[in-house]
Design an enzyme around this catalytic site. Structure first.
Site, PDB file in Angstrom:
ATOM      1  N   ASP A  85       0.850  -1.190   0.000  1.00 22.58           N
ATOM      2  CA  ASP A  85       0.000   0.000   0.000  1.00 22.58           C
ATOM      3  C   ASP A  85       0.888   1.243   0.000  1.00 22.58           C
ATOM      4  OD1 ASP A  85      -3.156   0.380   0.925  1.00 22.58           O
ATOM      5  OD2 ASP A  85      -1.840   2.124   1.189  1.00 22.58           O
ATOM      6  N   LYS A 138       1.474  13.926 -16.007  1.00 19.97           N
ATOM      7  CA  LYS A 138       0.267  14.710 -16.193  1.00 19.97           C
ATOM      8  C   LYS A 138      -0.954  13.794 -16.119  1.00 19.97           C
ATOM      9  CE  LYS A 138      -1.780  14.619 -19.845  1.00 19.97           C
ATOM     10  NZ  LYS A 138      -2.152  13.336 -20.460  1.00 19.97           N
ATOM     11  N   HIS A 168       4.897  14.770 -22.289  1.00 18.12           N
ATOM     12  CA  HIS A 168       5.755  14.023 -23.224  1.00 18.12           C
ATOM     13  C   HIS A 168       5.854  14.702 -24.590  1.00 18.12           C
ATOM     14  CE1 HIS A 168       2.047  12.136 -24.788  1.00 18.12           C
ATOM     15  NE2 HIS A 168       2.755  11.816 -25.850  1.00 18.12           N
ATOM     16  N   LYS A 172       9.219  15.186 -27.824  1.00 19.68           N
ATOM     17  CA  LYS A 172       9.146  14.802 -29.245  1.00 19.68           C
ATOM     18  C   LYS A 172      10.083  15.679 -30.061  1.00 19.68           C
ATOM     19  CE  LYS A 172       4.366  13.276 -29.063  1.00 19.68           C
ATOM     20  NZ  LYS A 172       3.721  12.292 -29.932  1.00 19.68           N
ATOM     21  N   GLU A 206      -7.278  12.185 -32.940  1.00 18.33           N
ATOM     22  CA  GLU A 206      -7.068  10.745 -32.779  1.00 18.33           C
ATOM     23  C   GLU A 206      -8.265  10.009 -33.349  1.00 18.33           C
ATOM     24  OE1 GLU A 206      -4.164  10.512 -28.953  1.00 18.33           O
ATOM     25  OE2 GLU A 206      -6.272  10.849 -28.521  1.00 18.33           O
ATOM     26  N   ASP A 225      -7.052  16.323 -20.559  1.00 17.00           N
ATOM     27  CA  ASP A 225      -6.154  15.246 -21.010  1.00 17.00           C
ATOM     28  C   ASP A 225      -5.061  15.778 -21.935  1.00 17.00           C
ATOM     29  OD1 ASP A 225      -5.268  12.580 -21.262  1.00 17.00           O
ATOM     30  OD2 ASP A 225      -6.404  12.309 -23.117  1.00 17.00           O
ATOM     31  N   HIS A 230      -0.425  19.287 -23.664  1.00 18.98           N
ATOM     32  CA  HIS A 230       0.285  19.123 -24.942  1.00 18.98           C
ATOM     33  C   HIS A 230       0.002  20.273 -25.911  1.00 18.98           C
ATOM     34  CE1 HIS A 230       0.876  15.289 -23.209  1.00 18.98           C
ATOM     35  NE2 HIS A 230      -0.099  14.631 -23.771  1.00 18.98           N
ATOM     36  N   LYS A 316     -11.177  12.649 -29.710  1.00 17.41           N
ATOM     37  CA  LYS A 316     -11.089  11.207 -29.956  1.00 17.41           C
ATOM     38  C   LYS A 316     -12.144  10.845 -30.997  1.00 17.41           C
ATOM     39  CE  LYS A 316      -8.478  10.090 -26.140  1.00 17.41           C
ATOM     40  NZ  LYS A 316      -7.076   9.660 -26.285  1.00 17.41           N
TER      41      LYS A 316
HETATM   42  C1  BG6 Z   1      -1.673  11.387 -23.577  1.00 21.38           C
HETATM   43  C2  BG6 Z   1      -3.168  11.323 -23.385  1.00 21.38           C
HETATM   44  O1  BG6 Z   1      -1.094  12.318 -22.690  1.00 21.38           O
HETATM   45  O2  BG6 Z   1      -1.387  11.787 -24.905  1.00 21.38           O
HETATM   46  C3  BG6 Z   1      -3.799  10.368 -24.385  1.00 21.38           C
HETATM   47  O3  BG6 Z   1      -3.472  10.914 -22.053  1.00 21.38           O
HETATM   48  C4  BG6 Z   1      -3.380  10.719 -25.793  1.00 21.38           C
HETATM   49  O4  BG6 Z   1      -5.208  10.350 -24.279  1.00 21.38           O
HETATM   50  C5  BG6 Z   1      -1.862  10.886 -25.880  1.00 21.38           C
HETATM   51  O5  BG6 Z   1      -3.808   9.671 -26.642  1.00 21.38           O
HETATM   52  C6  BG6 Z   1      -1.419  11.423 -27.229  1.00 21.38           C
HETATM   53  O6  BG6 Z   1      -0.033  11.311 -27.322  1.00 21.38           O
HETATM   54  P1  BG6 Z   1       0.681  10.963 -28.695  1.00 21.38           P
HETATM   55  O7  BG6 Z   1       2.136  11.012 -28.377  1.00 21.38           O
HETATM   56  O8  BG6 Z   1       0.207   9.593 -29.073  1.00 21.38           O
HETATM   57  O9  BG6 Z   1       0.233  12.018 -29.658  1.00 21.38           O
END
Ligand code: BG6
Length: 458
Positions: A85, A138, A168, A172, A206, A225, A230, A316
């Site tokens: 835990d 995040k 992230h 890139k 996406e 999200d 991003h 999405k």
């Molecule tokens: C993530 C989100 O941070 O980024 C996801 O939680 C999303 O929902 C993703 O699909 C997109 O990242 P990438 O690198 O695939 O464009």
């Protein structure tokens, strides 16, 4: 910078992020000889070392890697599992023993916000926080207020130079290329302002739905999200002033400065939506009002950008998976060259393709063959995978950076707080969401934000 981390501890090791991103990244680091010391997984699930090894193999295979058994054996030999835990001091005692004499471990917190405090307190209580680095994922908080609370928790235990906040997209290469394109070339930077640019569009599309992550996604939605982090990071790179120097602090200062100049988003220039069938997905509560699509306009009140809309959209179940920036230039002042049939020429477009097929495509007018002097758009394009050598995945680069103590590609506390301030007015808007059919560009209402949404070509 500092001494390289000599152990990696993955909190939340049974989760989605570790299997999709971190195991493949660690495998690559082993392959390049960039990993030393143990890799310790921590989670509540009662796994043993062998289960962890099995999960790692599955994750690396599913990420499309051809497994080299020598590399995998090296990684497997480092894997240790600690089940317990997050609130139990015994978990951290076992972690301390497993870390043995590691002097500078990297603690990666891939855990839900509900257990974040316990993990940070546990590390502090065991005396582990002083000797290491911490990576936080995040979404960092749920809004400005909760982000500040999280920061206070974190800063109560770790010094700023020990903290690495992941977005992230900053890892890139194609996203970093935005800064290189602007500041490493003479060509466009003199045009990079309201005099020459009509609007900028950022699309993070996406073609898939929640992919088994509905439990997480439904609590978050498209704005939290990806838009808050991003997409706004990409806008910051596009819009920032040239940093005063080339070092990490100067870059991060310039990013923070432009985020500070972004106006909070307005519900009037925002359209949110939910794809049809979302509520039938396993894990989505009946009657969910979570948005799976958001389109909005951000404005930046400074000399360079006043009056230039930055149109942002993400969602999405859209027609394709592509992340793309389109910079639309103004038309020439004098309309000397019409398009065919006396039509209005299409404006010059500069596209940064930031997704899988990354690169740059520029649309310019060229002489239309024939007697008349008219123009027709043609494309100048570069595909980075063909023009440059293979690039490393974002998570691999970011882990490598954090282990070296390099902060350039990580978000700062003030950056994240500005991002929350910008999106705050459109979080949790009341009312029924417009729906959209899967495989379309969101609800038709999005058309009211701009005469033309440029469709990604990537
Ligand atoms: C993530 C989100 O941070 O980024 C996801 O939680 C999303 O929902 C993703 O699909 C997109 O990242 P990438 O690198 O695939 O464009």
């Amino acid at each position: 910078m500092g001494t390289r981390s000599d152990a990696v501890v993955l909190f939340g090791v049974t989760g989605d992020l570790v299997s999709k991103k971190l195991f493949p990244a660690l495998y690559e680091l082993v392959r390049r000889g960039r990993l030393s010391g143990p890799v310790i997984g921590v989670a509540r699930s009662p796994w043993d070392d062998q289960q962890l090894v099995t999960a790692a193999r599955k994750a690396i295979t599913e990420a499309g890697r051809q497994i080299d058994e020598d590399v995998f054996d090296d990684l497997a030999g480092r894997l240790r599992m600690i089940s317990g835990d997050y609130a139990d001091p015994a978990t951290y005692q076992r972690l301390t023993e497993a870390l043995a004499d590691a002097a500078n471990p990297l603690f990666y917190l891939a855990i839900p916000p509900a257990v974040f405090d316990s993990a940070v307190a546990g590390l502090a209580g065991a005396g582990l926080a002083q000797r290491g680095r911490v990576v936080v994922e995040k979404p960092f908080g749920h809004d400005l207020k909760s982000a500040r609370v999280l920061s206070t928790t974190l800063r109560g235990v770790f010094a700023e130079e020990q903290i690495f906040r992941i977005d992230h997209y900053l890892g890139k290469e194609a996203v970093e290329d935005i800064a290189v394109f602007r500041f490493g070339n003479r060509l466009f930077e003199p045009l990079w302002n309201r005099e020459h640019i009509a609007n900028v569009q950022v699309t993070l599309a996406e073609s898939f739905g929640t992919q088994g992550r509905a439990g997480f996604y439904d609590r978050v939605g498209a704005t939290r999200d990806v838009l808050q982090n991003h997409v706004l990071q990409v806008v910051a790179l596009l819009a920032m002033e040239p940093p005063v120097a080339g070092d990490a602090d100067s870059f991060r200062n310039a990013e923070a400065a432009v985020l500070a100049q972004m106006k909070p988003l307005s519900p009037e220039t925002t359209v949110r939506g939910q794809y049809e069938g979302y509520r039938d997905e396993p894990g989505v509560p009946a009657g969910s009002t979570t948005e799976t699509f958001v389109a909005t306009t951000v404005t930046i009140e400074n000399e360079r950008w006043a009056g230039v809309p930055f149109l942002l959209r993400t969602g999405k179940s859209l027609p394709k998976t592509a992340t793309e920036v389109v910079v639309e230039f103004r038309q020439p002042d004098q309309r000397l060259i019409p398009a065919e049939n006396d039509a209005e020429p299409v404006a010059n477009l500069l596209r940064f393709r930031l997704g899988r097929a990354d690169g740059i495509t520029m649309s310019i007018q060229a002489k239309n063959p024939g007697v008349e002097v008219t123009s027709r758009p043609v494309e100048l394009s570069v595909d980075f995978d063909k023009a440059l050598e293979p690039r490393r995945e974002a998570y691999e680069r970011l882990l490598d950076d954090a282990m070296d103590g390099r902060h350039l590609r990580f978000a700062r506390e003030e950056t994240i707080e500005h991002e929350w301030r910008v999106v705050e007015p459109i979080l949790d808007l009341p009312g029924e969401l417009p729906s959209y059919e899967e495989g379309t560009w969101g609800p038709s209402e999005a058309a009211r934000l701009t005469p033309v949404w440029h469709t990604p070509i990537g």
